[in-house]
Design a protein around this motif. Structure first.
Motif, PDB file in Angstrom:
ATOM      1  N   HIS A 127       0.866  -1.184   0.000  1.00 52.23           N
ATOM      2  CA  HIS A 127       0.000   0.000   0.000  1.00 52.23           C
ATOM      3  C   HIS A 127       0.902   1.233   0.000  1.00 52.23           C
ATOM      4  O   HIS A 127       1.791   1.363   0.846  1.00 52.23           O
ATOM      5  CB  HIS A 127      -0.922  -0.012   1.213  1.00 52.23           C
ATOM      6  CG  HIS A 127      -1.697  -1.287   1.335  1.00 52.23           C
ATOM      7  ND1 HIS A 127      -2.778  -1.574   0.542  1.00 52.23           N
ATOM      8  CD2 HIS A 127      -1.513  -2.369   2.139  1.00 52.23           C
ATOM      9  CE1 HIS A 127      -3.250  -2.769   0.855  1.00 52.23           C
ATOM     10  NE2 HIS A 127      -2.486  -3.276   1.819  1.00 52.23           N
ATOM     11  N   PHE A 128       0.632   2.152  -0.924  1.00 50.68           N
ATOM     12  CA  PHE A 128       1.535   3.270  -1.185  1.00 50.68           C
ATOM     13  C   PHE A 128       0.800   4.592  -0.994  1.00 50.68           C
ATOM     14  O   PHE A 128      -0.317   4.769  -1.491  1.00 50.68           O
ATOM     15  CB  PHE A 128       2.081   3.151  -2.612  1.00 50.68           C
ATOM     16  CG  PHE A 128       2.775   1.841  -2.854  1.00 50.68           C
ATOM     17  CD1 PHE A 128       4.120   1.713  -2.585  1.00 50.68           C
ATOM     18  CD2 PHE A 128       2.070   0.737  -3.306  1.00 50.68           C
ATOM     19  CE1 PHE A 128       4.770   0.499  -2.775  1.00 50.68           C
ATOM     20  CE2 PHE A 128       2.702  -0.484  -3.504  1.00 50.68           C
ATOM     21  CZ  PHE A 128       4.055  -0.600  -3.238  1.00 50.68           C
ATOM     22  N   VAL A 164      -2.100   5.853  -3.423  1.00 53.92           N
ATOM     23  CA  VAL A 164      -1.937   5.870  -4.882  1.00 53.92           C
ATOM     24  C   VAL A 164      -1.495   4.481  -5.340  1.00 53.92           C
ATOM     25  O   VAL A 164      -1.067   3.645  -4.537  1.00 53.92           O
ATOM     26  CB  VAL A 164      -0.911   6.938  -5.341  1.00 53.92           C
ATOM     27  CG1 VAL A 164      -1.406   8.339  -5.002  1.00 53.92           C
ATOM     28  CG2 VAL A 164       0.465   6.683  -4.741  1.00 53.92           C
ATOM     29  N   SER A 165      -1.578   4.256  -6.630  1.00 58.60           N
ATOM     30  CA  SER A 165      -1.143   2.974  -7.166  1.00 58.60           C
ATOM     31  C   SER A 165       0.372   2.827  -7.011  1.00 58.60           C
ATOM     32  O   SER A 165       1.101   3.820  -6.899  1.00 58.60           O
ATOM     33  CB  SER A 165      -1.524   2.857  -8.642  1.00 58.60           C
ATOM     34  OG  SER A 165      -0.714   3.731  -9.420  1.00 58.60           O
ATOM     35  N   LYS A 166       0.821   1.601  -7.048  1.00 64.42           N
ATOM     36  CA  LYS A 166       2.246   1.313  -6.971  1.00 64.42           C
ATOM     37  C   LYS A 166       2.984   2.019  -8.106  1.00 64.42           C
ATOM     38  O   LYS A 166       4.032   2.634  -7.894  1.00 64.42           O
ATOM     39  CB  LYS A 166       2.475  -0.193  -7.037  1.00 64.42           C
ATOM     40  CG  LYS A 166       3.913  -0.617  -6.968  1.00 64.42           C
ATOM     41  CD  LYS A 166       4.016  -2.145  -7.007  1.00 64.42           C
ATOM     42  CE  LYS A 166       5.456  -2.600  -6.897  1.00 64.42           C
ATOM     43  NZ  LYS A 166       5.550  -4.071  -6.882  1.00 64.42           N
ATOM     44  N   ASP A 167       2.429   1.958  -9.326  1.00 67.31           N
ATOM     45  CA  ASP A 167       3.066   2.601 -10.481  1.00 67.31           C
ATOM     46  C   ASP A 167       3.188   4.109 -10.278  1.00 67.31           C
ATOM     47  O   ASP A 167       4.243   4.693 -10.550  1.00 67.31           O
ATOM     48  CB  ASP A 167       2.293   2.311 -11.764  1.00 67.31           C
ATOM     49  CG  ASP A 167       2.442   0.872 -12.229  1.00 67.31           C
ATOM     50  OD1 ASP A 167       3.361   0.166 -11.754  1.00 67.31           O
ATOM     51  OD2 ASP A 167       1.627   0.442 -13.085  1.00 67.31           O
ATOM     52  N   ALA A 222       6.225   8.976  -9.072  1.00 69.83           N
ATOM     53  CA  ALA A 222       6.443  10.188  -8.261  1.00 69.83           C
ATOM     54  C   ALA A 222       7.828  10.155  -7.632  1.00 69.83           C
ATOM     55  O   ALA A 222       8.530  11.179  -7.598  1.00 69.83           O
ATOM     56  CB  ALA A 222       5.368  10.310  -7.189  1.00 69.83           C
ATOM     57  N   GLU A 223       8.244   8.997  -7.154  1.00 69.60           N
ATOM     58  CA  GLU A 223       9.568   8.861  -6.557  1.00 69.60           C
ATOM     59  C   GLU A 223      10.671   9.099  -7.595  1.00 69.60           C
ATOM     60  O   GLU A 223      11.667   9.761  -7.328  1.00 69.60           O
ATOM     61  CB  GLU A 223       9.705   7.471  -5.937  1.00 69.60           C
ATOM     62  CG  GLU A 223      10.802   7.387  -4.921  1.00 69.60           C
ATOM     63  CD  GLU A 223      10.698   6.125  -4.097  1.00 69.60           C
ATOM     64  OE1 GLU A 223      10.953   5.025  -4.647  1.00 69.60           O
ATOM     65  OE2 GLU A 223      10.361   6.235  -2.905  1.00 69.60           O
ATOM     66  N   GLU A 224      10.466   8.577  -8.802  1.00 64.60           N
ATOM     67  CA  GLU A 224      11.439   8.751  -9.890  1.00 64.60           C
ATOM     68  C   GLU A 224      11.616  10.229 -10.243  1.00 64.60           C
ATOM     69  O   GLU A 224      12.714  10.684 -10.547  1.00 64.60           O
ATOM     70  CB  GLU A 224      10.941   7.976 -11.114  1.00 64.60           C
ATOM     71  CG  GLU A 224      11.752   8.126 -12.373  1.00 64.60           C
ATOM     72  CD  GLU A 224      11.075   7.424 -13.554  1.00 64.60           C
ATOM     73  OE1 GLU A 224      11.180   7.948 -14.677  1.00 64.60           O
ATOM     74  OE2 GLU A 224      10.442   6.378 -13.350  1.00 64.60           O
TER      75      GLU A 224
END
Length: 162
Positions: free
Chosen positions: A48-49, A74-77, A82-84
């Motif tokens: 869960h993200f 939010v979704s994993k993708d 967002a992290e990228e």
């Protein structure tokens, strides 16, 4: 506005806060495996993200907006996207990320948990802005139509005197 006379306790409070923030998503529990809580991001059990953002309500009779600091699932993708882009100026060009509100805000009936949202990324160093899906839910109505200073004071009193 400098201070207010509290209708709950009768005292004068020096400041009327225009922002409140949840420290973690509603689903957070210390000690869960594969879980991490950071100031802006959270992962629970590796499945869960969550991202932190600002849910802004215009205040019709003041110069400042009112803000709820909230978490959105939010979704994993989208989380890893967002992290990228976390430190990239290009992140402002991202389309909004769909999410579910993961913060139970006090004083809303029905509750705010799991309302549909869109997370709008901002420039690096700025928290995303959270847009609640436009429905008849009281939080969505307040975000769309605005609130008054009386409502800001009501929230302050509710949180100061639970």
């Amino acid at each position: 506005m400098k201070g207010y006379a509290c209708t709950s306790c009768g005292e004068h409070h020096e400041d009327l806060p225009f922002a409140y923030s949840a420290p973690a998503p509603a689903f957070w529990q210390d000690g869960l495996p594969d879980s991490v809580l950071e100031p802006e991001r959270c992962v629970i059990e590796g499945q869960h993200f969550f991202l932190r953002g600002r849910l802004v309500l215009p205040v019709l009779d003041a110069d400042d907006d009112f803000e709820w600091g909230v978490w959105v699932s939010v979704s994993k993708d989208n989380f890893f996207r967002a992290e990228e882009l976390w430190d990239s100026p290009e992140r402002v060009e991202e389309p909004p990320y769909f999410g579910w509100l993961a913060t139970e805000l006090p004083g809303y009936e029905p509750g705010s948990l799991n309302l549909k949202t869109h997370l709008h990324t901002r420039p690096p160093g700025e928290r995303p802005v959270i847009e609640v899906e436009s429905t008849g839910h009281p939080l969505a109505v307040e975000q769309r139509d605005g609130i008054t200073l009386v409502r800001v004071q009501t929230v302050a009193e509710m949180l100061l005197h639970p």
